[in-house]
Design a protein around this motif. Sequence first.
Motif, PDB file in Angstrom:
ATOM      1  N   GLN A  70      19.117  14.376  74.876  1.00  0.00           N
ATOM      2  CA  GLN A  70      18.276  15.043  74.113  1.00  0.00           C
ATOM      3  C   GLN A  70      16.952  14.284  73.962  1.00  0.00           C
ATOM      4  O   GLN A  70      15.978  15.124  73.866  1.00  0.00           O
ATOM      5  CB  GLN A  70      18.840  15.647  72.622  1.00  0.00           C
ATOM      6  N   SER A  71      16.802  13.284  73.587  1.00  0.00           N
ATOM      7  CA  SER A  71      15.570  12.486  73.389  1.00  0.00           C
ATOM      8  C   SER A  71      14.759  12.384  74.785  1.00  0.00           C
ATOM      9  O   SER A  71      13.578  12.397  74.717  1.00  0.00           O
ATOM     10  CB  SER A  71      15.746  10.841  72.742  1.00  0.00           C
ATOM     11  N   VAL A  72      15.467  12.394  76.117  1.00  0.00           N
ATOM     12  CA  VAL A  72      14.633  12.375  77.130  1.00  0.00           C
ATOM     13  C   VAL A  72      14.037  13.853  77.218  1.00  0.00           C
ATOM     14  O   VAL A  72      12.952  13.966  77.467  1.00  0.00           O
ATOM     15  CB  VAL A  72      15.674  12.138  78.339  1.00  0.00           C
ATOM     16  N   GLY A  73      14.908  14.752  76.752  1.00  0.00           N
ATOM     17  CA  GLY A  73      14.475  16.084  76.892  1.00  0.00           C
ATOM     18  C   GLY A  73      13.097  16.359  75.964  1.00  0.00           C
ATOM     19  O   GLY A  73      11.938  16.888  76.352  1.00  0.00           O
ATOM     20  N   THR A  74      13.343  15.904  74.759  1.00  0.00           N
ATOM     21  CA  THR A  74      12.031  16.166  73.754  1.00  0.00           C
ATOM     22  C   THR A  74      10.861  14.927  74.399  1.00  0.00           C
ATOM     23  O   THR A  74       9.713  15.495  74.085  1.00  0.00           O
ATOM     24  CB  THR A  74      12.310  15.534  72.178  1.00  0.00           C
ATOM     25  N   GLY A  75      11.029  14.065  74.791  1.00  0.00           N
ATOM     26  CA  GLY A  75       9.890  12.879  75.146  1.00  0.00           C
ATOM     27  C   GLY A  75       9.273  13.508  76.380  1.00  0.00           C
ATOM     28  O   GLY A  75       7.902  13.868  76.473  1.00  0.00           O
ATOM     29  N   LEU A  76       9.962  14.199  77.708  1.00  0.00           N
ATOM     30  CA  LEU A  76       9.254  15.160  78.533  1.00  0.00           C
ATOM     31  C   LEU A  76       8.789  16.083  78.200  1.00  0.00           C
ATOM     32  O   LEU A  76       7.801  16.614  78.721  1.00  0.00           O
ATOM     33  CB  LEU A  76      10.313  15.117  79.642  1.00  0.00           C
ATOM     34  N   GLY A  77       9.399  16.673  77.360  1.00  0.00           N
ATOM     35  CA  GLY A  77       8.702  17.983  76.676  1.00  0.00           C
ATOM     36  C   GLY A  77       7.347  17.836  76.174  1.00  0.00           C
ATOM     37  O   GLY A  77       6.302  18.663  76.391  1.00  0.00           O
ATOM     38  N   LEU A  78       7.344  16.779  75.502  1.00  0.00           N
ATOM     39  CA  LEU A  78       6.005  16.463  74.876  1.00  0.00           C
ATOM     40  C   LEU A  78       4.710  16.021  75.894  1.00  0.00           C
ATOM     41  O   LEU A  78       3.781  16.327  75.571  1.00  0.00           O
ATOM     42  CB  LEU A  78       6.176  15.202  73.761  1.00  0.00           C
ATOM     43  N   LEU A  79       5.367  15.291  77.001  1.00  0.00           N
ATOM     44  CA  LEU A  79       4.584  14.728  77.957  1.00  0.00           C
ATOM     45  C   LEU A  79       3.875  15.718  79.048  1.00  0.00           C
ATOM     46  O   LEU A  79       2.931  15.702  79.473  1.00  0.00           O
ATOM     47  CB  LEU A  79       5.090  13.679  78.681  1.00  0.00           C
ATOM     48  N   ILE A  80       4.790  16.765  79.077  1.00  0.00           N
ATOM     49  CA  ILE A  80       4.677  17.676  80.088  1.00  0.00           C
ATOM     50  C   ILE A  80       4.342  19.191  79.890  1.00  0.00           C
ATOM     51  O   ILE A  80       5.242  19.516  78.893  1.00  0.00           O
ATOM     52  CB  ILE A  80       5.953  17.708  81.503  1.00  0.00           C
ATOM     53  N   ALA A  81       3.373  19.566  80.186  1.00  0.00           N
ATOM     54  CA  ALA A  81       2.676  20.918  79.587  1.00  0.00           C
ATOM     55  C   ALA A  81       3.706  22.023  79.971  1.00  0.00           C
ATOM     56  O   ALA A  81       3.972  22.972  79.112  1.00  0.00           O
ATOM     57  CB  ALA A  81       1.421  20.938  79.885  1.00  0.00           C
ATOM     58  N   ARG A  82       3.970  22.340  81.340  1.00  0.00           N
ATOM     59  CA  ARG A  82       4.923  23.451  81.575  1.00  0.00           C
ATOM     60  C   ARG A  82       6.463  23.154  81.515  1.00  0.00           C
ATOM     61  O   ARG A  82       7.044  21.994  81.995  1.00  0.00           O
ATOM     62  CB  ARG A  82       4.666  23.690  83.185  1.00  0.00           C
ATOM     63  N   PRO A  83       7.076  23.995  80.413  1.00  0.00           N
ATOM     64  CA  PRO A  83       8.365  23.637  80.366  1.00  0.00           C
ATOM     65  C   PRO A  83       9.509  23.661  81.612  1.00  0.00           C
ATOM     66  O   PRO A  83      10.333  22.637  81.640  1.00  0.00           O
ATOM     67  CB  PRO A  83       8.959  24.717  79.503  1.00  0.00           C
ATOM     68  N   VAL A  84       9.321  24.463  82.550  1.00  0.00           N
ATOM     69  CA  VAL A  84       9.942  24.370  83.850  1.00  0.00           C
ATOM     70  C   VAL A  84       9.809  23.166  84.312  1.00  0.00           C
ATOM     71  O   VAL A  84      10.796  22.480  84.924  1.00  0.00           O
ATOM     72  CB  VAL A  84       9.488  25.413  84.756  1.00  0.00           C
ATOM     73  N   TRP A  85       8.522  22.361  84.601  1.00  0.00           N
ATOM     74  CA  TRP A  85       8.726  21.105  85.173  1.00  0.00           C
ATOM     75  C   TRP A  85       9.467  19.947  84.145  1.00  0.00           C
ATOM     76  O   TRP A  85       9.683  19.187  84.794  1.00  0.00           O
ATOM     77  CB  TRP A  85       7.156  20.616  85.288  1.00  0.00           C
ATOM     78  N   GLY A  86       9.210  20.339  82.732  1.00  0.00           N
ATOM     79  CA  GLY A  86       9.615  19.254  81.825  1.00  0.00           C
ATOM     80  C   GLY A  86      11.312  19.357  81.976  1.00  0.00           C
ATOM     81  O   GLY A  86      12.002  18.087  82.076  1.00  0.00           O
ATOM     82  N   CYS A  87      11.792  20.562  82.137  1.00  0.00           N
ATOM     83  CA  CYS A  87      13.237  20.574  82.389  1.00  0.00           C
ATOM     84  C   CYS A  87      13.726  19.862  83.651  1.00  0.00           C
ATOM     85  O   CYS A  87      14.764  19.414  83.659  1.00  0.00           O
ATOM     86  CB  CYS A  87      13.508  22.206  82.537  1.00  0.00           C
ATOM     87  N   LEU A  88      12.950  20.276  84.677  1.00  0.00           N
ATOM     88  CA  LEU A  88      13.420  19.674  86.181  1.00  0.00           C
ATOM     89  C   LEU A  88      13.241  18.103  85.999  1.00  0.00           C
ATOM     90  O   LEU A  88      14.053  17.401  86.571  1.00  0.00           O
ATOM     91  CB  LEU A  88      12.309  20.266  87.049  1.00  0.00           C
ATOM     92  N   ALA A  89      12.217  17.621  85.408  1.00  0.00           N
ATOM     93  CA  ALA A  89      12.069  16.086  85.014  1.00  0.00           C
ATOM     94  C   ALA A  89      13.352  15.817  84.569  1.00  0.00           C
ATOM     95  O   ALA A  89      13.438  14.348  84.743  1.00  0.00           O
ATOM     96  CB  ALA A  89      10.876  15.721  84.676  1.00  0.00           C
ATOM     97  N   THR A  90      13.793  16.187  83.617  1.00  0.00           N
ATOM     98  CA  THR A  90      14.953  15.587  82.753  1.00  0.00           C
ATOM     99  C   THR A  90      16.061  15.231  83.783  1.00  0.00           C
ATOM    100  O   THR A  90      17.196  14.489  83.539  1.00  0.00           O
ATOM    101  CB  THR A  90      15.477  16.503  81.542  1.00  0.00           C
TER     102      THR A  90
END
Length: 222
Positions: A136-156
């Motif tokens: 989950q902390s990976v998810g919040t971290g990438l959500g803070l760093l990446i503006a588009r949620p779809v790319w943030g989710c893929l990055a996780t």
Amino acid sequence: MNETITGTLRRAAGTRGRRILLGVTAGIGLLAAVALPGALPSGQVTFAELSEQVQLLISVPLPFVGVLLAHDLRRTPGARVLPTLAGAAVIAVVAGLLGVLFSVAALAASGSGAPDPWAHAGRIAVAGVLAQVLAQSVGTGLGLLIARPVWGCLATIVLPLGTYTVLAPLAAARPWLTPYGAAQELFAGGGWASWAAAALLWGALLNVIGAARLQPQLTPRP
């Protein structure tokens, strides 16, 4: 639990899409717990084996929840990051406990032929919860760093597993440098220090950098 953290929990289930995501996350773990005892030889049906597979599968979609919660902050000037991270961690703990519950129920109903199917159950249960908190902390971290949620989710998925793959020649470093490697080490019987190292790298560092980069957007303008 203060009102802001409660608000984070409400946001996690605030839309139909988010409720579906939470349901899918729990459903994947439940389906795995139901299917695994029949797919494994009776002598290999243990709490350790079931828990590892169930928790690792839950940890795939769970970070999407963290990405979405972190992304909400971009639309809320003056919002504080810490309560959102705390709320996301609460969800991760609940997901881990559900994984434990599913595994307990599946093993109890399986008629396992393993000599000691419940061996180290307490440690493995804790490992499952810690695995979800890190995911989950990976998810919040990438959500803070990446503006588009779809790319943030893929990055996780892509970034942690990509790093795990790249580190194949340095297998001993994987538990220290990747979430997946850290989780495997926890379920194998150790790895508390390596989990902490991976949590610092993929959890704390990502979230600190993401919060620092997002802070100018969160500061209300006079």
